[in-house]
Design a protein around this motif. Structure first.
Motif, mmCIF file in Angstrom:
data_model
loop_
_atom_site.group_PDB
_atom_site.id
_atom_site.type_symbol
_atom_site.label_atom_id
_atom_site.label_comp_id
_atom_site.label_asym_id
_atom_site.label_seq_id
_atom_site.Cartn_x
_atom_site.Cartn_y
_atom_site.Cartn_z
ATOM 1 N N SER A 145 40.852 50.316 25.093
ATOM 2 C CA SER A 145 41.255 48.912 25.404
ATOM 3 C C SER A 145 41.223 48.239 26.930
ATOM 4 O O SER A 145 40.726 49.487 27.657
ATOM 5 C CB SER A 145 43.048 48.974 25.663
ATOM 6 N N ASP A 146 40.979 46.933 26.684
ATOM 7 C CA ASP A 146 41.494 46.768 28.893
ATOM 8 C C ASP A 146 42.396 46.962 29.463
ATOM 9 O O ASP A 146 43.017 47.125 28.471
ATOM 10 C CB ASP A 146 40.956 45.190 28.609
ATOM 11 N N GLN A 147 42.360 46.328 30.697
ATOM 12 C CA GLN A 147 43.607 46.967 31.955
ATOM 13 C C GLN A 147 44.012 45.938 31.743
ATOM 14 O O GLN A 147 45.686 46.207 31.247
ATOM 15 C CB GLN A 147 42.966 47.807 32.608
ATOM 16 N N ARG A 148 43.559 45.714 32.733
ATOM 17 C CA ARG A 148 43.968 44.165 33.024
ATOM 18 C C ARG A 148 44.299 42.472 32.165
ATOM 19 O O ARG A 148 43.521 41.926 31.320
ATOM 20 C CB ARG A 148 43.619 43.131 33.731
ATOM 21 N N MET A 149 46.051 42.690 31.226
ATOM 22 C CA MET A 149 45.368 41.402 30.347
ATOM 23 C C MET A 149 46.654 41.107 30.136
ATOM 24 O O MET A 149 47.903 41.284 30.997
ATOM 25 C CB MET A 149 46.308 42.207 28.808
ATOM 26 N N PRO A 150 47.413 39.892 29.927
ATOM 27 C CA PRO A 150 48.934 38.573 30.054
ATOM 28 C C PRO A 150 49.879 39.863 29.239
ATOM 29 O O PRO A 150 49.467 40.451 28.143
ATOM 30 C CB PRO A 150 48.662 37.418 29.192
ATOM 31 N N GLY A 151 50.749 39.949 29.584
ATOM 32 C CA GLY A 151 52.450 40.473 29.324
ATOM 33 C C GLY A 151 52.488 42.167 29.862
ATOM 34 O O GLY A 151 53.262 41.868 30.045
#
Length: 324
Positions: A54-60
């Motif tokens: 998983s990517d770390q920086r995501m909206p929400g």
């Protein structure tokens, strides 16, 4: 089914396409655009997924949240975090808290990314093999405990009741099998072998004491009709009398002595069925119905065959293992 897929979660559609094109020759790739979508994929197809990245920086929500969710619900899944160099502190924290196996920095080094994915898939396979071995070992230990409990019940019955205990215990085991007796649970996280044996010894003593208490009740009954009434009185609300039969609707008194946890003490009601069979099991006939187990008392007592216990242990252990 062994998990073989990789789930990649990132809010950038191009990153998802790029990752899938790069890694799909190695393993099937599933993708999601957010933490919530990732959770939905895990809920629907978690058993198929070997590796979650998983990517770390995501909206929400941050990727760490998804990784924690996967850790709690799919602990054997290999979890990885991909993040930019400026976010390495968060990746290190995720490693230290046990949320991830390792992190992959962005922008990706393509060969290192492929190598990381290969290593993660190999680790997943190793974990699956380990988990399968542990399950097999636990199943054997639980089968052994079930067999030991049957032997202990034979000793208890022979010691507290009249000499002709074998037929009654045989009927008890037949009823347990028909009622879906399970393998007893063993929680090795909270006890060791010595503690398990202590619990089992205490359990057997308590069963014997309860059997002795029921002796004065069931030994005084003189007729089949009175015997069925005595069984209904011993299990209030769990036995329905119809004509010359009694239907036991609750599974618990039929199987509890064999499949309950070791630390759970028996109540007199949970021992009543076995105690009743010590006097009336020789002529008892069983029939399964939608309402429960139907018990009738015949005119001619029958004896248990010589190998009844070995046969019962084999049949119950096999049925319980298949249902586990």
């Amino acid at each position: 089914m062994r998990p073989d897929k990789i789930l990649y979660v990132d809010d950038e559609p191009m990153a998802l396409k790029y990752f899938e094109r790069l890694i799909s020759p190695m393993a099937p790739v599933l993708t999601a655009l957010s933490v919530e979508e990732g959770k939905a994929v895990l809920q629907a197809r978690g058993g198929e997924i070997a590796v979650l990245i998983s990517d770390q920086r995501m909206p929400g929500a941050m990727g760490n949240e998804l990784l924690r969710y996967a850790r709690d619900h799919h602990p054997s899944m290999v979890r990885m975090l991909t993040t930019a160099y400026s976010e390495l502190g968060e990746a290190i924290e995720a490693i230290n808290t046990g949320e991830i196996y390792r992190y992959v920095t962005k922008p990706w080094d393509l060969e290192l990314l492929r190598a990381d994915m290969r290593n993660a898939l190999e680790l997943s396979e190793t974990r699956c093999e380990r988990d399968n071995l542990l399950r097999e070992k636990m199943a054997v230990q639980r089968q052994q405990l079930l067999a030991s409990r049957i032997s202990q019940l034979a000793v208890v019955c022979a010691g507290f009741m009249h000499a002709d205990y074998a037929r009654g215990l045989q009927v008890f085991l037949q009823a347990a099998e028909r009622s879906g007796c399970a393998l007893p649970p063993i929680d090795w996280r909270s006890m060791d072998h010595a503690e398990l044996m202590q619990y089992e010894a205490q359990r057997s003593v308590a069963i014997g004491q309860a059997m002795a208490g029921w002796q004065h009740v069931f030994a005084a009954v003189a007729t089949p009709a009175a015997a069925l009434q005595a069984l209904a009185d011993a299990l209030p609300g769990q036995v329905e009398l119809v004509g010359d039969s009694a239907t036991i609707s609750n599974r618990q008194p039929l199987t509890w002595l064999l499949d309950a946890a070791s630390h759970e003490p028996p109540s007199p009601a949970l021992v009543a069925w076995l105690a009743w069979l010590m006097w009336w099991g020789g002529s008892a006939q069983l029939q399964s119905s939608e309402q429960g187990l139907v018990v009738r008392l015949g005119d001619t007592p029958s004896a248990a065959p010589a190998d009844w216990m070995a046969t019962a242990i084999e049949r119950i252990s096999l049925a319980a293992s298949e249902a586990a």
